[in-house]
Scaffold this active site. Structure first.
Site, PDB file in Angstrom:
ATOM      1  NE  ARG A  49       0.241   1.410   3.388  1.00 58.33           N
ATOM      2  CZ  ARG A  49       1.203   2.274   3.593  1.00 58.33           C
ATOM      3  NH1 ARG A  49       2.468   1.890   3.708  1.00 58.33           N
ATOM      4  NH2 ARG A  49       0.944   3.557   3.711  1.00 58.33           N
ATOM      5  N   GLY A  50       0.258   2.402  -0.140  1.00 57.49           N
ATOM      6  CA  GLY A  50       1.036   3.627  -0.311  1.00 57.49           C
ATOM      7  C   GLY A  50       1.079   3.933  -1.804  1.00 57.49           C
ATOM      8  CB  ALA A  51       0.229   7.017  -3.689  1.00 61.25           C
ATOM      9  NE  ARG A  91      -6.152   0.840  -1.603  1.00 58.06           N
ATOM     10  CZ  ARG A  91      -5.525   1.366  -0.555  1.00 58.06           C
ATOM     11  NH1 ARG A  91      -4.237   1.156  -0.362  1.00 58.06           N
ATOM     12  NH2 ARG A  91      -6.185   2.103   0.319  1.00 58.06           N
ATOM     13  CD  GLN A 193      -2.880   2.826   6.903  1.00 52.46           C
ATOM     14  OE1 GLN A 193      -3.451   3.107   7.957  1.00 52.46           O
ATOM     15  NE2 GLN A 193      -3.543   2.684   5.776  1.00 52.46           N
ATOM     16  CG  ASP A 234      -3.078   8.222  -1.393  1.00 54.23           C
ATOM     17  OD1 ASP A 234      -2.963   8.747  -0.269  1.00 54.23           O
ATOM     18  OD2 ASP A 234      -2.724   7.057  -1.647  1.00 54.23           O
ATOM     19  CG  ASN A 244      -2.200  11.653   2.693  1.00 49.22           C
ATOM     20  OD1 ASN A 244      -1.681  10.768   2.039  1.00 49.22           O
ATOM     21  ND2 ASN A 244      -1.847  11.891   3.938  1.00 49.22           N
ATOM     22  CE  LYS A 245      -4.821   5.743   4.602  1.00 47.48           C
ATOM     23  NZ  LYS A 245      -5.857   4.851   3.964  1.00 47.48           N
TER      24      LYS A 245
HETATM   25  O1  MRU Z   1      -4.422   3.222   2.319  1.00 47.43           O
HETATM   26  P1  MRU Z   1      -2.948   3.440   2.157  1.00 47.43           P
HETATM   27  O2  MRU Z   1      -2.140   2.910   3.287  1.00 47.43           O
HETATM   28  O3  MRU Z   1      -2.463   2.971   0.810  1.00 47.43           O
HETATM   29  O4  MRU Z   1      -2.797   5.018   2.174  1.00 47.43           O
HETATM   30  C1  MRU Z   1      -1.518   5.569   2.032  1.00 47.43           C
HETATM   31  C2  MRU Z   1      -1.507   7.038   2.181  1.00 47.43           C
HETATM   32  O5  MRU Z   1      -2.518   7.688   2.323  1.00 47.43           O
HETATM   33  C3  MRU Z   1      -0.175   7.707   2.048  1.00 47.43           C
HETATM   34  O6  MRU Z   1      -0.113   8.850   2.844  1.00 47.43           O
HETATM   35  C4  MRU Z   1       0.040   8.107   0.583  1.00 47.43           C
HETATM   36  O7  MRU Z   1      -0.206   7.011  -0.262  1.00 47.43           O
HETATM   37  C5  MRU Z   1       1.390   8.608   0.338  1.00 47.43           C
HETATM   38  S1  MRU Z   1       2.583   7.327   0.490  1.00 47.43           S
HETATM   39  C6  MRU Z   1       4.077   7.965   0.070  1.00 47.43           C
END
Ligand code: MRU
Length: 343
Positions: A49-51, A91, A193, A234, A244-245
């Site tokens: 996970r993470g963009a 996603r 996270q 994201d 973002n999250k």
């Molecule tokens: O749901 P996730 O864990 O994929 O969400 C991740 C985030 O929101 C991060 O802040 C974002 O992807 C940036 S990661 C460098």
């Protein structure tokens, strides 16, 4: 410069190993993938996970699809296109996923004699360039933050979420390499996270941090302990609105109230130039059971859960957007938003 030990994705011997982030911090386990279907499932289930990391994983997923199907039948193009579509549906919110798949599609469209090698080279380049971008952003962000005594971050934006080093966590690493700073991490409910990944990742690299409940952020700001909130993104719209999250928007509102600065750190692969603003960014809603205690999950239950996993922070609440191409301060004050970052 700080070391980073953790690697979310390892490409070796034409296969992809993915660190299963659902099992961290108690178990460090890599799954091996040899087809696109497995990679798509790894993204949907948040093993990775993470963009930026899901964009990189998807790119390798296309390489695996080509390894499996290229020139094996006359329909290989259709089969690979279906795999790409499946990866695109893994996603919805992080634009890096679609950006990486578009790059892979252009390699396929070129139909070079050595297509499998060309595709692998492209995915490896996406991976390496992301890491290099993070190093650059780390320095840009650290230049701005210069004298901070405390930084709060949200979610996980480190090596686990990227090609390596991290976006927001990369900036925090770079600040820490220059001078001592107190690093606070939100738990980041409901998936945790921050609690399971960020403080673990920092401790793997020998960097101390302090975990707080998400609901403690206002009180932390009120205490004067932090100067900056530093987060990733994201998807960023052309005007600087940043998805973002979930919980990032709340932090931005709180930061404004307490005179704390807000920094968004993301590579330009996170910018969606097709969007004028953040209003139409698709916000993923995940399974309510990621939030709902199991005892409520009964046929006659009167309790449901709403589980949006991202939110959009308006540009006017952001003090700095940091990318590998440069920095935009106060994005809402520019008529052209963040257009100066466009290649
Ligand atoms: O749901 P996730 O864990 O994929 O969400 C991740 C985030 O929101 C991060 O802040 C974002 O992807 C940036 S990661 C460098």
């Amino acid at each position: 410069m700080t070391n980073e030990i953790v690697q979310a994705l390892i490409w070796k011997d034409n296969a992809l190993s993915v660190l299963d982030q659902r099992q961290l911090p108690s178990v460090t386990y890599y799954d091996d993938y040899s087809d696109a279907q497995g990679v798509a499932e790894a993204i949907t289930s948040m093993r990775v996970r993470g963009a930026p990391a899901i964009g990189i994983a998807a790119a390798y997923g296309v390489v695996l699809s080509l390894q499996q199907h290229y020139e094996k039948t006359s329909e290989w193009r259709d089969v690979v296109a279906k795999d790409i579509q499946m990866l695109a549906q893994s996603r919805p919110t992080a634009v890096n996923l679609f950006w990486a798949l578009d790059k892979m599609k252009s390699v396929i469209a070129q139909e070079s004699a050595n297509l499998r090698t060309a595709a692998a080279d492209c995915a490896i380049t996406i991976h390496h360039e992301d890491k290099a971008a993070n190093r650059t952003m780390g320095e840009f962000g650290a230049d701005i933050i210069a004298n901070a005594k405390g930084i709060l971050t949200h979610c996980n934006t480190g090596s686990l979420a990227t090609g390596g080093y991290g976006t927001a966590l990369g900036v925090i690493r770079s600040v820490y390499a220059r001078h001592s700073v107190n690093i606070y991490a939100d738990e980041t409910r409901p998936w945790l996270q921050g609690a399971r990944l960020t403080v673990w990742e920092l401790s793997q690299d020998g960097i101390p941090s302090t975990l707080i409940a998400d609901s403690a952020a206002a009180w932390l700001m009120k205490s004067g302990a932090i100067d900056w909130v530093v987060v990733g993104a994201d998807r960023i719209a052309s005007n600087g609105d940043a998805a973002n999250k979930i919980g990032t928007y709340s932090l931005a509102v709180l930061a404004k109230q307490h005179g704390v600065k807000m920094m968004v750190v993301a590579p330009t692969s996170t910018i969606d130039w097709s969007l004028e603003n953040g209003n139409t960014i698709e916000i993923e809603c995940r399974d309510p059971l990621e939030l709902l205690p199991k005892s409520y999950d009964t046929p006659d239950s009167l309790v449901s859960a709403w589980n949006p996993v991202f939110d959009v922070t308006p540009a006017e609440l952001i003090d700095a957007i940091v990318t590998e191409r440069g920095v935009v301060l106060n994005p809402s004050q520019h008529t052209n938003g963040i257009a100066s970052l466009r290649a």
